[in-house]
Design a protein around this motif. Structure first.
Motif, PDB file in Angstrom:
ATOM      1  N   HIS A  58      -3.764   1.450  -5.008  1.00 48.70           N
ATOM      2  CA  HIS A  58      -3.764   2.712  -5.748  1.00 48.70           C
ATOM      3  C   HIS A  58      -3.759   2.478  -7.256  1.00 48.70           C
TER       4      HIS A  58
ATOM      5  N   ASP B 217      -5.694   8.644  -3.425  1.00 44.80           N
ATOM      6  CA  ASP B 217      -5.629   8.059  -4.761  1.00 44.80           C
ATOM      7  C   ASP B 217      -5.230   9.100  -5.807  1.00 44.80           C
TER       8      ASP B 217
ATOM      9  N   ALA C 228       3.397   5.873  -0.239  1.00 45.21           N
ATOM     10  CA  ALA C 228       2.180   5.060  -0.413  1.00 45.21           C
ATOM     11  C   ALA C 228       2.482   3.610  -0.059  1.00 45.21           C
TER      12      ALA C 228
END
Length: 448
Positions: free
Chosen positions: A295, A261, A289
């Motif tokens: 996220h 994150d 990602a």
């Protein structure tokens, strides 16, 4: 405590003419502010939001309420993160208006100065003209919100109150800066996280805010409560100048952090700072990602029904990179599948603008031929065609699609893109995950 109010953070609450500011329920405000200090805090905050929510007529009381709420935060009232949450809703009630390009604050002040000196019919006519001339979706969002506020009899006061509420927080930024450091502020419900969400919208105060954000968390620490927060990292991207070497080094180090994150937040922050000139390493991290919506949920706030993933899809557009644009199109389907429909109209309009260009002045349904669409255009249209009936209606997708000359009915769009026959009505959709990070305790507009 400020000597002007003594030791009581609610000193003077009865001296405000709340009924004049919020005619329908203004008299409830003093009692609700007192209840924020007690066992019924959550219900009091929800009730205050109902009275004050933008762009309703009660919003004219928001600047005054913001001051008292920040007094309570400064006092150290329990549940400060929830109190800051409401302050955020009042001070920046339409965060999508600020993304992907940050608002020109000098121009905003000039606009409000003009508005304060005109009459309601003139204001409505002028904003309607500006809406017709809006060059992009971000400007349309901003002007549309103004027009909704101007529908009220006291609409000019409602619009001018937004700047007043914003400035009321700017005048008290020290309260927010004071809750960034220390494990007690950063663990559990993390008041520091909520303060960071709000600080991110004050670029004029970057010289004060950026050093405080940098000092609040140390990436060398092993204790999770002492490390940087994704919200702080995103705020650095919103506030810091591209030539700030200290921030660049900090964000560059976080690109290699073990916390996915934080890596994502650092990559997004670098993208926001540098736009099309974003470092290749940051772009690569974003592309690596898989679940952007997850996220986004750890580093961006929620704005009423507009969820972190919706704001994130707007924000990432600032990078203007071909691979990022393609990734936005690919990830749209998951965002629509795993977020609430109330924010879909904003996200879909942004996606259509990205792949088709600005909405045409005179849309023509015959102007778009799916067979001639490129891969990104097809990907976006197929993602929209995949949403369910309930989401289609709640998200206001018909108006958005019609603006680009596309089929406005769900069945027609599915036929347009050649979608396969739908599953039987008894089939169930996959469950949507809960928002991550500090958004689990969200009160206003989000899932409860």
């Amino acid at each position: 405590m400020d000597g002007n109010r003594g030791s009581d953070p609610l000193h003077g609450v009865n001296d405000v003419d709340w009924a004049a500011l919020a005619p329908e329920r203004g008299r409830e405000i003093p009692g609700l502010l007192r209840a924020v200090r007690g066992a019924d805090q959550e219900s009091a905050l929800v009730a205050l939001h109902e009275i004050l929510a933008w762009p309703g007529p009660g919003y004219t009381a928001a600047p005054q309420v913001v001051g008292f709420l920040l007094n309570l935060v400064e006092e150290g009232v329990p549940g400060r993160h929830l109190v800051i949450n409401l302050v955020q809703e009042l001070a920046v009630p339409a965060m999508a208006d600020h993304l992907p390009d940050r608002r020109d604050l000098a121009l905003w002040r000039d606009e409000i100065a003009w508005l304060s000196g005109t009459d309601l019919p003139t204001a409505r006519d002028r904003y309607a003209e500006w809406l017709a001339e809006a060059p992009d979706e971000q400007e349309r969002r901003r002007i549309s919100g103004r027009l909704r506020a101007l529908e009220h009899a006291d609409g000019i006061a409602v619009v001018t109150a937004e700047l007043a509420a914003y400035e009321a927080v700017r005048d008290r930024l020290g309260v927010l800066l004071g809750v960034l450091e220390g494990a007690a502020n950063r663990g559990g419900d993390s008041v520091a996280e909520w303060a960071s969400y709000l600080l991110a919208w004050y670029p004029e105060e970057a010289d004060r805010i950026v050093p405080a954000l940098l000092n609040a968390g140390d990436p060398r620490q092993t204790h999770p409560d002492l490390r940087p927060l994704p919200a702080e990292v995103w705020a650095l991207g919103m506030l810091s100048a591209p030539d700030d070497v200290t921030v660049t080094v900090h964000l560059g180090q976080l690109l290699n952090d073990a916390d996915d994150d934080l890596v994502f937040a650092a990559a997004l922050a670098l993208g926001l700072r540098h736009g099309p000139a974003a470092p290749e390493q940051a772009v690569a991290r974003l592309l690596d990602a898989e679940f952007w919506d997850d996220h986004f949920g750890t580093c961006l706030p929620q704005s009423g029904p507009v969820e972190p993933a919706h704001l994130g899809m707007l924000a990432i557009g600032a990078i203007d990179d071909p691979e990022i644009r393609a990734a936005k199109a690919e990830r749209l389907r998951r965002v629509l599948a795993y977020t609430g429909a109330a924010g879909w109209g904003i996200v879909v309009a942004d996606a259509l603008e990205t792949v088709f260009g600005p909405r045409p002045g005179t849309p023509d349904s015959a102007a778009v031929d799916f067979a001639s669409c490129d891969e990104e255009q097809r990907t976006v249209l197929e993602a929209v065609a995949a949403v369910d009936d309930a989401g289609w209606a709640e998200g206001g997708l018909a108006e958005v699609l019609a603006a680009w000359g596309l089929p406005a009915e769900r069945a027609a769009l599915r036929s347009f893109v050649g979608a396969a026959q739908e599953a039987p009505s008894g089939a169930t959709a996959p469950p949507r995950p809960e928002p991550g990070g500090g958004l689990l305790g969200r009160l206003f507009g989000g899932p409860r």
